[in-house]
Scaffold this active site. Structure first.
Site, PDB file in Angstrom:
ATOM      1  N   ASP A  91       0.873  -1.179   0.000  1.00  0.00           N
ATOM      2  CA  ASP A  91       0.000   0.000   0.000  1.00  0.00           C
ATOM      3  C   ASP A  91       0.912   1.231   0.000  1.00  0.00           C
ATOM      4  O   ASP A  91       1.627   1.453   0.985  1.00  0.00           O
ATOM      5  CB  ASP A  91      -0.864   0.057   1.269  1.00  0.00           C
ATOM      6  N   LYS A 155      -7.204   3.358  -2.482  1.00  0.00           N
ATOM      7  CA  LYS A 155      -7.520   3.348  -1.052  1.00  0.00           C
ATOM      8  C   LYS A 155      -7.798   4.769  -0.566  1.00  0.00           C
ATOM      9  O   LYS A 155      -7.123   5.715  -0.970  1.00  0.00           O
ATOM     10  CB  LYS A 155      -6.338   2.725  -0.309  1.00  0.00           C
ATOM     11  N   LYS A 184     -10.448   0.191  -1.532  1.00  0.00           N
ATOM     12  CA  LYS A 184     -10.211  -0.142  -0.126  1.00  0.00           C
ATOM     13  C   LYS A 184     -10.533   1.074   0.728  1.00  0.00           C
ATOM     14  O   LYS A 184     -10.084   2.181   0.441  1.00  0.00           O
ATOM     15  CB  LYS A 184      -8.753  -0.562   0.093  1.00  0.00           C
TER      16      LYS A 184
END
Length: 220
Positions: A91, A155, A184
């Site tokens: 990430d 995300k 996400k």
């Protein structure tokens, strides 16, 4: 049903005060509950990979975290090192200042660089927008770049900004990437009601440190 629900969680331990004992507990809980991954800062990847060895639960490494202002070269090297040390997922935080400047060529280059490293290594990659600093036009431009570059996920947040995931942001992100990229939601998701609302809005992965409590609430 419970097992499938639990698979939506990246169980996180990203606080700077986290100890090896804290990490071990989070890893044990992730295995016990069958969570999707354990999300850690890159300095903890090796130890986390050791704790999770043979369990089938991957390590999720946070790159350029939480500010996103390191260079593409440094983020790329951090990504390579995390993968070498056992990370199965990455990430990374976009360079938020470059987004605010409107330098989307830089953002696309950064995204392509890190996605390519992960693709070549067969690893999942997620791009953190940190939406609390962005207006809707900037979020949409990031979605358009992601739709072109195709990371696995985009995300909402690091959880370290002034505000965290919102339902509106998840809906917006999902609207503009469609089925090409997953979404996400992370940051501030502390109960089942909020978690289910994020899923309803289009999130297919949830990042939080309250995963066990939410999973227990769901089971009941």
């Amino acid at each position: 049903m419970k097992e499938n629900f639990n698979k939506i969680f990246d169980h996180t331990i990203l606080k700077p005060s986290a100890t090896s004992e804290d990490l071990k507990k989070v890893c044990d809980d992730a295995v016990k509950y069958g969570f999707c991954s354990v999300a850690v800062n890159t300095g903890m990847v090796s130890k986390c990979a050791k704790y999770l060895s043979g369990t089938g639960v991957p390590v999720d490494a946070a790159v350029g975290f939480p500010l996103g202002i390191t260079t593409v070269e440094l983020k790329s090297e951090e990504t390579r090192e995390a993968i070498k040390n056992g990370a199965g997922e990455i990430d990374y935080v976009v360079n938020i200042g470059k987004v605010k400047e409107g330098d989307f060529a830089y953002i696309e280059h950064e995204m392509k660089s890190i996605v390519e490293i992960c693709r070549n290594a067969g690893k999942t990659v997620k791009v953190i927008f940190e939406n609390c600093y962005l207006n809707n036009d900037e979020k949409i431009r990031l979605c358009e770049i992601a739709k072109k570059v195709k990371p696995d996920f985009i995300k909402t947040s690091t959880g370290f900004g002034p505000s965290s995931a919102t339902i509106d942001d998840v809906r917006l992100m999902k609207k503009y990437v469609g089925d090409d990229v997953k979404v996400k939601a992370a940051g501030g998701i502390r109960n089942l009601e909020t978690c289910l609302a994020m899923i309803e809005a289009g999130a297919e992965r949830i990042g939080c440190s309250n995963s066990c409590e939410i999973a227990d609430e769901y089971r009941k």
